[in-house]
Design a protein around this motif. Structure first.
Motif, PDB file in Angstrom:
ATOM      1  N   MET A  63      48.611  -2.925 -21.562  1.00 49.53           N
ATOM      2  CA  MET A  63      48.885  -3.557 -20.439  1.00 49.53           C
ATOM      3  C   MET A  63      50.199  -3.305 -20.011  1.00 49.53           C
ATOM      4  O   MET A  63      51.203  -3.261 -20.670  1.00 49.53           O
ATOM      5  CB  MET A  63      48.810  -4.978 -20.671  1.00 49.53           C
ATOM      6  CG  MET A  63      47.241  -5.769 -20.749  1.00 49.53           C
ATOM      7  SD  MET A  63      47.140  -7.095 -21.066  1.00 49.53           S
ATOM      8  CE  MET A  63      47.693  -7.489 -22.900  1.00 49.53           C
ATOM      9  N   THR A  64      50.412  -3.068 -18.765  1.00 52.71           N
ATOM     10  CA  THR A  64      51.532  -2.705 -18.091  1.00 52.71           C
ATOM     11  C   THR A  64      52.314  -3.760 -17.579  1.00 52.71           C
ATOM     12  O   THR A  64      53.601  -3.699 -17.075  1.00 52.71           O
ATOM     13  CB  THR A  64      51.467  -1.569 -17.097  1.00 52.71           C
ATOM     14  OG1 THR A  64      50.440  -2.244 -16.211  1.00 52.71           O
ATOM     15  CG2 THR A  64      50.758  -0.301 -17.618  1.00 52.71           C
ATOM     16  N   ASN A  65      51.580  -4.970 -17.086  1.00 51.24           N
ATOM     17  CA  ASN A  65      52.435  -5.939 -16.353  1.00 51.24           C
ATOM     18  C   ASN A  65      52.186  -7.378 -17.064  1.00 51.24           C
ATOM     19  O   ASN A  65      51.260  -7.591 -17.742  1.00 51.24           O
ATOM     20  CB  ASN A  65      51.665  -6.040 -14.858  1.00 51.24           C
ATOM     21  CG  ASN A  65      51.799  -4.921 -14.363  1.00 51.24           C
ATOM     22  OD1 ASN A  65      52.759  -4.226 -14.223  1.00 51.24           O
ATOM     23  ND2 ASN A  65      50.579  -4.590 -13.552  1.00 51.24           N
ATOM     24  N   SER A  66      53.277  -7.980 -16.965  1.00 50.89           N
ATOM     25  CA  SER A  66      53.310  -9.382 -17.265  1.00 50.89           C
ATOM     26  C   SER A  66      52.473 -10.228 -16.508  1.00 50.89           C
ATOM     27  O   SER A  66      52.160 -11.303 -16.560  1.00 50.89           O
ATOM     28  CB  SER A  66      54.717  -9.981 -17.760  1.00 50.89           C
ATOM     29  OG  SER A  66      55.443  -9.879 -16.438  1.00 50.89           O
ATOM     30  N   LEU A  67      52.583  -9.907 -15.126  1.00 47.28           N
ATOM     31  CA  LEU A  67      51.800 -10.665 -14.070  1.00 47.28           C
ATOM     32  C   LEU A  67      50.984  -9.634 -13.365  1.00 47.28           C
ATOM     33  O   LEU A  67      51.346  -8.407 -13.102  1.00 47.28           O
ATOM     34  CB  LEU A  67      52.765 -11.235 -13.295  1.00 47.28           C
ATOM     35  CG  LEU A  67      53.590 -12.554 -13.903  1.00 47.28           C
ATOM     36  CD1 LEU A  67      54.734 -12.853 -12.741  1.00 47.28           C
ATOM     37  CD2 LEU A  67      52.502 -13.738 -14.030  1.00 47.28           C
ATOM     38  N   ILE A  68      49.817 -10.233 -12.701  1.00 51.89           N
ATOM     39  CA  ILE A  68      48.926  -9.306 -11.717  1.00 51.89           C
ATOM     40  C   ILE A  68      50.025  -9.675 -10.425  1.00 51.89           C
ATOM     41  O   ILE A  68      50.272 -10.285 -10.048  1.00 51.89           O
ATOM     42  CB  ILE A  68      47.554 -10.113 -11.634  1.00 51.89           C
ATOM     43  CG1 ILE A  68      46.955  -9.866 -12.692  1.00 51.89           C
ATOM     44  CG2 ILE A  68      46.965  -9.384 -10.367  1.00 51.89           C
ATOM     45  CD1 ILE A  68      45.631 -10.759 -13.068  1.00 51.89           C
ATOM     46  N   ASN A  69      50.041  -8.367  -9.775  1.00 52.16           N
ATOM     47  CA  ASN A  69      50.831  -8.208  -8.675  1.00 52.16           C
ATOM     48  C   ASN A  69      49.847  -8.733  -7.487  1.00 52.16           C
ATOM     49  O   ASN A  69      48.849  -8.073  -7.139  1.00 52.16           O
ATOM     50  CB  ASN A  69      51.161  -6.811  -8.124  1.00 52.16           C
ATOM     51  CG  ASN A  69      52.027  -6.232  -9.199  1.00 52.16           C
ATOM     52  OD1 ASN A  69      52.986  -6.528  -9.419  1.00 52.16           O
ATOM     53  ND2 ASN A  69      51.506  -5.331  -9.915  1.00 52.16           N
ATOM     54  N   SER A 111      47.983  -3.517 -11.857  1.00 48.91           N
ATOM     55  CA  SER A 111      46.860  -4.270 -11.606  1.00 48.91           C
ATOM     56  C   SER A 111      47.326  -5.339 -10.154  1.00 48.91           C
ATOM     57  O   SER A 111      48.354  -5.612 -10.161  1.00 48.91           O
ATOM     58  CB  SER A 111      46.632  -5.364 -12.755  1.00 48.91           C
ATOM     59  OG  SER A 111      45.971  -4.558 -13.658  1.00 48.91           O
ATOM     60  N   PHE A 112      46.268  -5.458  -9.411  1.00 54.01           N
ATOM     61  CA  PHE A 112      46.609  -5.971  -8.097  1.00 54.01           C
ATOM     62  C   PHE A 112      45.523  -7.046  -7.587  1.00 54.01           C
ATOM     63  O   PHE A 112      44.496  -6.585  -7.827  1.00 54.01           O
ATOM     64  CB  PHE A 112      46.878  -5.124  -6.939  1.00 54.01           C
ATOM     65  CG  PHE A 112      47.875  -3.938  -7.117  1.00 54.01           C
ATOM     66  CD1 PHE A 112      49.209  -4.320  -6.785  1.00 54.01           C
ATOM     67  CD2 PHE A 112      47.697  -2.861  -7.792  1.00 54.01           C
ATOM     68  CE1 PHE A 112      50.345  -3.435  -6.853  1.00 54.01           C
ATOM     69  CE2 PHE A 112      48.587  -1.956  -7.824  1.00 54.01           C
ATOM     70  CZ  PHE A 112      49.817  -2.372  -7.581  1.00 54.01           C
ATOM     71  N   TYR A 123      38.499 -10.753  -1.608  1.00 58.25           N
ATOM     72  CA  TYR A 123      39.764 -11.357  -1.830  1.00 58.25           C
ATOM     73  C   TYR A 123      39.625 -11.992  -3.018  1.00 58.25           C
ATOM     74  O   TYR A 123      38.664 -12.205  -3.854  1.00 58.25           O
ATOM     75  CB  TYR A 123      39.685 -12.772  -0.820  1.00 58.25           C
ATOM     76  CG  TYR A 123      40.366 -12.915   0.426  1.00 58.25           C
ATOM     77  CD1 TYR A 123      41.364 -13.654   0.511  1.00 58.25           C
ATOM     78  CD2 TYR A 123      39.851 -11.876   1.448  1.00 58.25           C
ATOM     79  CE1 TYR A 123      42.034 -13.652   1.928  1.00 58.25           C
ATOM     80  CE2 TYR A 123      40.400 -12.019   2.533  1.00 58.25           C
ATOM     81  CZ  TYR A 123      41.524 -12.889   2.760  1.00 58.25           C
ATOM     82  OH  TYR A 123      42.183 -12.784   4.037  1.00 58.25           O
ATOM     83  N   ASN A 124      40.888 -11.881  -4.045  1.00 62.12           N
ATOM     84  CA  ASN A 124      41.156 -12.298  -5.267  1.00 62.12           C
ATOM     85  C   ASN A 124      40.769 -11.551  -6.420  1.00 62.12           C
ATOM     86  O   ASN A 124      40.710 -11.794  -7.493  1.00 62.12           O
ATOM     87  CB  ASN A 124      40.758 -13.574  -5.346  1.00 62.12           C
ATOM     88  CG  ASN A 124      41.604 -14.659  -4.632  1.00 62.12           C
ATOM     89  OD1 ASN A 124      42.716 -14.428  -4.207  1.00 62.12           O
ATOM     90  ND2 ASN A 124      41.084 -15.511  -3.840  1.00 62.12           N
ATOM     91  N   GLN A 125      39.837 -10.336  -6.121  1.00 65.08           N
ATOM     92  CA  GLN A 125      39.357  -9.582  -6.967  1.00 65.08           C
ATOM     93  C   GLN A 125      40.446  -8.737  -7.667  1.00 65.08           C
ATOM     94  O   GLN A 125      41.523  -8.380  -6.727  1.00 65.08           O
ATOM     95  CB  GLN A 125      38.565  -8.629  -6.705  1.00 65.08           C
ATOM     96  CG  GLN A 125      37.071  -9.221  -6.497  1.00 65.08           C
ATOM     97  CD  GLN A 125      35.679  -8.335  -6.154  1.00 65.08           C
ATOM     98  OE1 GLN A 125      35.776  -7.756  -5.369  1.00 65.08           O
ATOM     99  NE2 GLN A 125      34.868  -8.094  -7.288  1.00 65.08           N
TER     100      GLN A 125
END
Length: 290
Positions: free
Chosen positions: A1-7, A41-42, A78-80
Motif C-alpha cells: 500500500m502506498t498511502n496511509s489515507l485515501i485521497n 488511491s482516490f 461518488y465515494n467509490q
C-alpha cells in the motif's frame, strides 16, 4: 500500500485553470493521469466518466480490476475508491461533474431530472465503433460549450450531459435502469439508500432509518426485500463492509483505526461484524488481496 489515507478529492481541490464553479470540468485522459497519480488511491466527491480512445493500463474501482482499452467508457460514482496502475499513452477524455450540476435543470421526467438512476450502474460499458462515434458526438458538443463558454453554456452542457448519461444507461440494456419509474415505494427505497450513504457509520439498525422516513421498520424491510431481494439490514451491512474493504485495501490504517473510523466501539466488535458477513477476519481479507 502506498498511502496511509485515501485521497478525497473535489473538483475545486484539483486546482484546475478553469471549471464551472467547481461543479463541472472536461479533461483529457493524460491530464487525468497527471492529476490522479498512478498507484495512489482516490475517493471523489463528484461523478467521473472516462472515454478511452487508446492506450493501456488498469483501473481498479474498489476491489475490481478493469482493463483500460479503446472503446470502453467508465463511470465512477461518488465515494467509490479508484486507482490507476500501469497507465501509458492514454488518449481520450474525462468528464467530471457534481450532483448539483447534473440537477441544475429540472425536466419533470424522473429518469433524467435527478441522479437517482445512477445507483449501482456498472463501472464500464464497451461501445462498438459506431456507438462510440455517436456517444462521442455528444461529448464533443459538451467540449465546445466548455472550451468556449457563452450565455447559457452551463445549461446546455447540463442537458447534453443528461443525454450522455441516458446513452450510457441505455447501453446497459437493464430494465431496472431503463424502466426507472416513480412511485411512493420507489421514493422510500431511494431515500433509504441515500440515508444509508450518509449515516452508515453511526446508524446500523433498520429502525434508525425507518424513523427518519416516518414509516415502520417492518414496512421498510418489506419494501427493500421486494425491490432488492435482500433485507434493509443487509443493505446497511453491505455499505459498512464496502467501506471497510476500501480502507483495508487502500490504506495502511490498522484494524483498530478502521473500526473507530466506521463507528464501532472497539476492534473486537468490528472484527465480529466483518467476519459474520464476509466469513473472514479483517486481517485475513487484507492479506489475501495484498
Amino acid at each position: 500500500m502506498t498511502n496511509s489515507l485515501i485521497n478525497t478529492m473535489t473538483i475545486d481541490s484539483l486546482k484546475l485553470p478553469f471549471s464551472f464553479a467547481g461543479e463541472f470540468v472536461l479533461l483529457t485522459l493524460s491530464d487525468v493521469v497527471a492529476l490522479f497519480k498512478v498507484d495512489n488511491s482516490f475517493k471523489t466527491k463528484f461523478y467521473t466518466m472516462f472515454i478511452v480512445e487508446s492506450g493501456f493500463g488498469k483501473l481498479i474501482i474498489d476491489n475490481e480490476v478493469h482493463d483500460l482499452k479503446k472503446g470502453r467508457v467508465f463511470f465512477i460514482n461518488y465515494n467509490q475508491v479508484f486507482r490507476l496502475t500501469e497507465a501509458e499513452n492514454f488518449k481520450g477524455e474525462a468528464v467530471l461533474f457534481t450532483r448539483s450540476f447534473y440537477n441544475l435543470i429540472y425536466t419533470g421526467n424522473r429518469k433524467i431530472k435527478n441522479d437517482t438512476a445512477f445507483s449501482h450502474l456498472p463501472s464500464f460499458m464497451d461501445f462498438s465503433k459506431s456507438d462510440l462515434v455517436n456517444f462521442r458526438a455528444g461529448i464533443n458538443d459538451i467540449k465546445k460549450e466548455f472550451t468556449q463558454p457563452e450565455v447559457l453554456s452551463k445549461e446546455i452542457i447540463c442537458l447534453l450531459l443528461k443525454a450522455s448519461m441516458l446513452k450510457y444507461i441505455r447501453k446497459t440494456d437493464n430494465a431496472n435502469y431503463i424502466d426507472f419509474k416513480t412511485n411512493r415505494k420507489s421514493n422510500y427505497i431511494e431515500q433509504f439508500k441515500n440515508l444509508v450513504e450518509i449515516h452508515f457509520k453511526e446508524l446500523k439498525r433498520t429502525s434508525d432509518y425507518s424513523e427518519k422516513l416516518t414509516i415502520s421498520a417492518n414496512y421498510l424491510n418489506a419494501l427493500i426485500k421486494e425491490k432488492l431481494d435482500i433485507s434493509a439490514e443487509n443493505v446497511i451491512q453491505n455499505r459498512v463492509i464496502l467501506e471497510a474493504e476500501r480502507l483495508l485495501l487502500n490504506t495502511d490504517l490498522s484494524v483498530t483505526e478502521i473500526s473507530f473510523e466506521l463507528g464501532f466501539s472497539d476492534k473486537s466488535h468490528f472484527g465480529k461484524y466483518f467476519k459474520k458477513i464476509t466469513q473472514e477476519s479483517p486481517n485475513n481479507f487484507r492479506k489475501k488481496f495484498l
